[in-house]
Design a protein around this motif. Structure first.
Motif, mmCIF file in Angstrom:
data_model
loop_
_atom_site.group_PDB
_atom_site.id
_atom_site.type_symbol
_atom_site.label_atom_id
_atom_site.label_comp_id
_atom_site.label_asym_id
_atom_site.label_seq_id
_atom_site.Cartn_x
_atom_site.Cartn_y
_atom_site.Cartn_z
ATOM 1 N N ASN A 127 -0.015 -6.384 3.639
ATOM 2 C CA ASN A 127 1.206 -7.494 3.765
ATOM 3 C C ASN A 127 0.859 -8.918 3.198
ATOM 4 N N HIS A 171 6.591 -0.687 -12.763
ATOM 5 C CA HIS A 171 7.146 0.121 -11.578
ATOM 6 C C HIS A 171 8.121 1.265 -11.918
ATOM 7 N N THR A 227 -0.559 -10.324 -4.197
ATOM 8 C CA THR A 227 0.643 -9.202 -3.718
ATOM 9 C C THR A 227 0.114 -8.547 -2.148
ATOM 10 N N SER A 228 -0.840 -8.564 -2.178
ATOM 11 C CA SER A 228 -1.304 -8.115 -0.837
ATOM 12 C C SER A 228 -2.372 -9.266 -0.295
ATOM 13 N N ALA A 282 8.296 -11.684 -1.415
ATOM 14 C CA ALA A 282 9.011 -11.155 -1.986
ATOM 15 C C ALA A 282 10.232 -10.407 -1.735
ATOM 16 N N ALA A 283 9.949 -9.662 -0.601
ATOM 17 C CA ALA A 283 11.102 -8.670 0.206
ATOM 18 C C ALA A 283 11.850 -9.622 0.797
ATOM 19 N N GLN A 300 -0.593 1.738 -3.315
ATOM 20 C CA GLN A 300 0.429 1.392 -2.385
ATOM 21 C C GLN A 300 1.603 2.447 -2.010
ATOM 22 N N ASN A 326 3.745 -9.655 -1.297
ATOM 23 C CA ASN A 326 4.814 -8.825 -1.184
ATOM 24 C C ASN A 326 6.080 -8.709 -0.210
ATOM 25 N N THR A 343 -2.254 -4.959 -10.135
ATOM 26 C CA THR A 343 -0.980 -4.266 -9.751
ATOM 27 C C THR A 343 0.389 -4.595 -10.430
ATOM 28 N N THR A 344 0.490 -5.796 -10.744
ATOM 29 C CA THR A 344 1.768 -6.253 -11.283
ATOM 30 C C THR A 344 1.617 -7.003 -12.575
#
Length: 421
Positions: free
Chosen positions: A271, A47, A229-230, A277-278, A128, A274, A19-20
């Motif tokens: 969750n 992204h 990430t998740s 990060a948020a 996502q 990420n 994903t990243t």
């Protein structure tokens, strides 16, 4: 894990399109088993804003993903790449990308040899993506599967495009790939590629989740906890287990097909890292609004250090800012707020605990015990870099927690190619 007997490959390249980031791993086979020879990873920074999709769309630039892949391969030793006979591939699951007929890539001469670039392809709509609302999903045909349909799943996204952007209605079944056995060969490389010989066998695409688990799971009594990430909490179901015929959209546990006819029971949370990060981004934004410029890379280690100084926090954080597949409209919340526990350390500690507790609410500890789990294998980038998160894992799970067996989808994809021969 020992290599299978017989004249199998001696050097396999495993590729994971995450994903990243993108990762490439060279795995070699010896008399003693399999060994990771070299690996390289690159962040894709792919992204892309989704026009007309408000804040729900999550798309990535495929050209940037392929560029990161080429950079990974260019960084690996040419001498070892020349020994590659097989290539195993995995990638982020559930998303979808469209390309024009056979024009999905073009070859160009760059660096040490030919490399391919994305050509006439759409953006990747990732797992996502949130454009498929619960109302829209309920209007779709029921899947003939034990797995429920969710936003971000490729087929759901195709239905969404059919309704909102494509001229024709109905589902283009002809776009779906044929399903093959893991480890079977999809084709061969058409020319030399970063030193990899022409004619190297390429395996069919595999799910990154299954490959990640395959890279580290050796005992059926192990549970794999991965927070990147998740986040996912996974166990191998008993031999002969068969999932229910119909999906249960309200269930937090999904049964994923695994290798050799087995199934994994998976609590897959949206969750994980990420959320952290948020949170860091929020702190940086608040600082900016107060007239201070603080880099996010400097904030993360400081809040972790502050949380390490707070062994306990009465704050309760439900960290589900991204919802969950079984509860897509679920929001986050903070409760039990006391005046003495408003520091960054208290909040960060409570946030880390909440991430682990959220997974345990999806796959309760009692259920793990009933299924015979005896230890937890902890892995993932968020878990590796966050001591507070590890402390909360060890506090909440009543099993020994073993680190150092990191999940690695690229390595897992290579291992599948070895063991299928």
């Amino acid at each position: 894990m020992a290599a299978a007997g017989g004249p199998g490959p001696t050097c396999v390249l495993g590729i994971d399109l995450g994903t990243t980031s993108v990762k490439a791993a060279l795995v070699t086979g010896t008399e003693r088993g399999l060994a990771l020879a070299q690996s390289c990873s690159r962040e894709t920074q792919a992204h892309s804003d989704s026009p007309g999709a408000a804040s729900q769309g999550m798309e990535q630039d495929v050209q940037k993903i392929i560029r990161a892949l080429n950079e990974c391969l260019a960084a690996l030793p040419q001498q070892q790449l020349q020994q590659v006979t097989h290539i195993g591939i995995s990638g982020q699951m559930h998303g979808v990308v469209f390309w024009k007929s056979d024009k999905g890539c073009k070859w160009s001469e760059s660096g040490p040899g030919p490399a391919f670039e994305a050509d006439r392809v759409s953006h990747l709509v990732t797992w996502q993506d949130g454009r498929c609302s619960p109302t829209f999903l309920s209007s779709l045909p029921l899947p003939q599967s034990h797995v429920s349909l969710a936003t971000g799943f490729g087929c759901a996204t195709v239905f969404w495009y059919s309704k909102n952007r494509l001229k024709k209605s109905g589902f283009p079944v002809h776009l779906l790939p044929e399903v093959g056995d893991p480890g079977s060969i999809a084709g061969r490389t058409t020319c030399a590629w970063h030193g990899i010989p022409q004619g190297a066998k390429v395996g069919i695409a595999l799910g990154d989740f299954q490959c990640s688990v395959y890279s580290c799971l050796t005992e059926r009594t192990d549970a794999v906890l991965n927070i990147s990430t998740s986040a996912q909490l996974t166990i191998s179901m008993p031999l002969g287990f068969q999932p229910p015929e119909a999906p249960d959209p309200s269930s937090a546990v999904t049964y994923f097909p695994y290798f050799n006819g087995d199934y994994l029971a998976v609590a897959a949370s949206l969750n994980g890292g990420n959320v952290l990060a948020a949170f860091v981004g929020m702190v940086a934004q608040w600082a900016q609004e107060l007239g201070f410029q603080v880099e996010e890379s400097a904030i993360y280690p400081r809040i972790i250090q502050a949380a390490l100084a707070q062994k306990h926090s009465k704050l309760s954080v439900q960290p589900t800012i991204f919802g969950e597949r079984h509860l897509p409209e679920l929001l986050a919340s903070v409760s039990s707020i006391g005046a003495s526990e408003l520091s960054l350390g208290h909040v960060t500690r409570a946030l880390c605990r909440g991430l682990v507790e959220n997974l345990c609410s999806m796959f309760p500890v009692q259920q793990l015990q009933e299924l015979g789990v005896s230890r937890v294998l902890g892995s993932g980038s968020a878990l590796a870099r966050n001591e507070v998160l590890r402390q909360e894992v060890e506090r909440i799970f009543p099993f020994p927690v073993l680190y150092g067996k990191d999940v690695d989808a690229a390595v897992g994809a290579a291992m599948v190619m070895f063991h299928s021969k």
